[in-house]
Design an enzyme around this catalytic site. Structure first.
Site, short mmCIF file in Angstrom:
data_model
loop_
_atom_site.label_atom_id
_atom_site.label_comp_id
_atom_site.label_asym_id
_atom_site.label_seq_id
_atom_site.Cartn_x
_atom_site.Cartn_y
_atom_site.Cartn_z
N ASP A 121 -17.12 -8.37 11.11
CA ASP A 121 -17.51 -7.03 10.66
C ASP A 121 -18.66 -6.56 11.56
O ASP A 121 -19.70 -7.21 11.63
CB ASP A 121 -17.94 -7.07 9.20
CG ASP A 121 -18.18 -5.68 8.62
OD1 ASP A 121 -18.82 -4.84 9.30
OD2 ASP A 121 -17.76 -5.43 7.48
N LYS A 134 0.86 -1.18 0.00
CA LYS A 134 0.00 0.00 0.00
C LYS A 134 0.90 1.23 0.00
O LYS A 134 1.94 1.24 0.67
CB LYS A 134 -0.90 0.02 1.24
CG LYS A 134 -1.92 -1.11 1.29
CD LYS A 134 -2.73 -1.03 2.57
CE LYS A 134 -3.70 -2.20 2.68
NZ LYS A 134 -4.45 -2.18 3.96
N ASN A 180 -16.81 5.13 13.15
CA ASN A 180 -18.08 4.95 12.42
C ASN A 180 -19.20 4.26 13.19
O ASN A 180 -20.35 4.31 12.76
CB ASN A 180 -17.81 4.15 11.14
CG ASN A 180 -16.86 4.87 10.21
OD1 ASN A 180 -17.12 5.98 9.78
ND2 ASN A 180 -15.73 4.24 9.90
N LEU A 195 -9.97 1.41 17.35
CA LEU A 195 -10.87 0.26 17.23
C LEU A 195 -11.09 -0.09 15.76
O LEU A 195 -11.77 0.62 15.03
CB LEU A 195 -12.21 0.57 17.90
CG LEU A 195 -12.15 1.11 19.34
CD1 LEU A 195 -13.56 1.44 19.83
CD2 LEU A 195 -11.46 0.11 20.26
N ARG A 208 -20.72 -4.23 11.28
CA ARG A 208 -21.98 -3.95 10.58
C ARG A 208 -22.82 -5.22 10.47
O ARG A 208 -24.04 -5.20 10.67
CB ARG A 208 -21.69 -3.38 9.19
CG ARG A 208 -21.09 -1.98 9.22
CD ARG A 208 -20.53 -1.58 7.88
NE ARG A 208 -19.41 -2.43 7.48
CZ ARG A 208 -18.63 -2.21 6.42
NH1 ARG A 208 -18.87 -1.14 5.67
NH2 ARG A 208 -17.63 -3.02 6.13
N ASP A 254 5.63 0.87 14.69
CA ASP A 254 4.38 0.86 15.48
C ASP A 254 4.68 0.89 16.97
O ASP A 254 3.89 1.37 17.77
CB ASP A 254 3.58 -0.40 15.18
CG ASP A 254 2.75 -0.29 13.91
OD1 ASP A 254 3.06 0.58 13.08
OD2 ASP A 254 1.80 -1.08 13.75
N GLU A 301 -2.47 7.38 9.67
CA GLU A 301 -1.14 6.87 9.97
C GLU A 301 -0.14 7.23 8.88
O GLU A 301 1.03 7.50 9.16
CB GLU A 301 -1.20 5.36 10.18
CG GLU A 301 -1.97 4.98 11.44
CD GLU A 301 -2.30 3.51 11.54
OE1 GLU A 301 -1.54 2.78 12.19
OE2 GLU A 301 -3.32 3.08 10.96
N ASN A 328 -10.38 -3.96 13.10
CA ASN A 328 -10.30 -5.42 13.23
C ASN A 328 -9.24 -5.80 14.25
O ASN A 328 -9.36 -6.76 14.99
CB ASN A 328 -10.00 -6.06 11.87
CG ASN A 328 -10.39 -7.53 11.84
OD1 ASN A 328 -11.46 -7.90 12.34
ND2 ASN A 328 -9.53 -8.37 11.30
N GLY A 329 -8.17 -5.00 14.31
CA GLY A 329 -7.24 -5.00 15.42
C GLY A 329 -7.58 -3.81 16.29
O GLY A 329 -7.98 -2.76 15.77
#
Length: 396
Positions: A279, A14, A331, A206, A281, A145, A381, A208-209
């Protein structure tokens, strides 16, 4: 300065390109090592996209295609035109406790501590070596990190194991998501128009990790993740804290190897292990349809988060604000509501209407009567990595 930020994974890269701190391009190299590899570069100023689909055998080939797309788009003449490249590195270990420019020692040390982050550090290392080969004149910076948490006191980062485990094998709590916690805490100070040296905050990243960090005057005092990103909160597929005696028990019960137990804890547990979804949602949709396991998973997630935030009230001499960030933190109004309601006795009063508003950007969601500020700060980040990279290059 022209800064490229790379986040190299085992089969992906990325990237974001900053010119004087403005994002001019972003993109992704995916499925490295497969026949249907893909490279996408997006001009963020006009939303024009440039793509290639072909076989990419390694990171070096992937970055060379990125270079071609930069030229094709006219955004950057060549990677050698960069002032610097900032690399996200998950684990710096005990010796690389601060962000730094890359040299031979840094490369060797990142490789040496790959045993602590076998899924991440080798890929980061490949990204650095690829960049050095592609653009030898460009300075490379390693942004860890773990670095933000170097200010934790020894009584916070030590495990109650025989001291030799720390002294000889570097087993201690390191903490992660440091770049995110550093960024949102500095943004919170600007938002509240306060000097960061006068502000104490609890940051909840907050996604997925997930992790929480107690930040006193801009410095990390404690954080929920530990030797690895497995410790602490219940996460998407990670179990977080649990009684370590469960592991040998499960090993004997199920006949699992160490590797299988590691996979169980990292990829098959968390809220996914409870209800089959990671997920939020999906989890909240299932709750609306009467799924009790989904409700239990959400309650467990929020309860663990409340326990950690509550404990950090005791760690900090005073707390001025709580920050929610990351995909869920930014979100998910229900998670924020459930957490803040359980912390009401500590002086937190949420404004339910402000909390429910689905708007982007930095915002305050507490009621005017609240003793503490409750902030939603979108993390960035890559921007923080670019800023630190510029700072390191400037010093040298």
């Amino acid at each position: 300065m022209k800064i490229l930020v790379l986040n190299s994974g085992s089969s992906s890269i990325k990237f974001k390109f900053f010119d004087n701190k403005i994002v001019k391009a972003s993109g992704l190299v995916e499925k490295i090592g497969e026949q249907n590899s893909k490279v996408v570069l997006k001009n963020t100023l006009n939303n024009e996209s440039f793509e290639r689909e072909l076989t990419i055998n390694n990171h070096e080939e992937g970055l060379s295609i990125v270079n071609e797309l930069f030229k094709e788009s006219g955004i950057l003449a060549d990677l050698n035109a960069l002032d610097g490249c900032g690399h996200r590195i998950v684990h710096g270990g005990r010796n690389l406790s601060e962000h730094c420019l890359v040299d031979d020692y840094v490369l060797k040390e990142i490789d040496r501590v790959s045993i602590f982050a076998p899924l991440h550090n080798p890929a980061h290392l490949a990204g650095i070596k690829t960049m050095i080969k592609a653009a030898p004149s460009v300075a490379n910076a390693a942004i860890f990190d773990t670095a933000f948490h170097r200010t934790m006191p020894d009584f916070a980062y030590m495990y109650a194991l025989p001291y030799d485990f720390y002294d000889k094998h570097n087993i201690r709590r390191y903490g992660f998501h440091g770049t995110s916690h550093a960024y949102v805490s500095s943004r919170a100070a600007k938002f509240l128009q306060k000097d960061q040296n006068e502000l104490n905050v609890i940051s909840a990243h907050l996604g997925n990790g997930a992790s929480v960090c107690a930040i006193e005057k801009g410095k990390s005092m404690d954080t929920s993740m530990g030797f690895t990103p497995l410790e602490g909160l219940i996460m998407g597929t990670r179990c977080g804290d649990l009684d370590p005696a469960i592991l040998p028990f499960v090993s004997h019960l199920k006949g699992l190897t160490i590797e299988e137990i590691d996979t169980l804890m990292n990829k098959k547990s968390g809220v996914y292990g409870i209800c089959g979804y990671n997920d939020f949602r999906d989890i909240e949709r299932e709750i609306e349809q009467g799924n009790d396991k989904a409700r239990l998973a959400l309650d467990m997630f929020c309860y663990r988060l409340v326990k950690y935030i509550g404990s950090y009230f005791a760690v900090l001499p005073k707390t001025d604000a709580i920050i929610f960030t990351g995909g869920i933190g930014e979100n998910d109004s229900l998670v924020r509501q459930k957490v803040c309601e359980r912390l009401a006795h500590l002086g937190i009063e949420l404004d339910f209407e402000l909390n429910k508003q689905r708007i982007s950007g930095e915002r305050m969601i507490n009621h005017a009567n609240s003793k503490l500020k409750v902030l939603v700060i979108p993390t960035d980040e890559e921007l923080e990595i670019a800023r630190i990279t510029e700072e390191l290059i400037g010093k040298n």
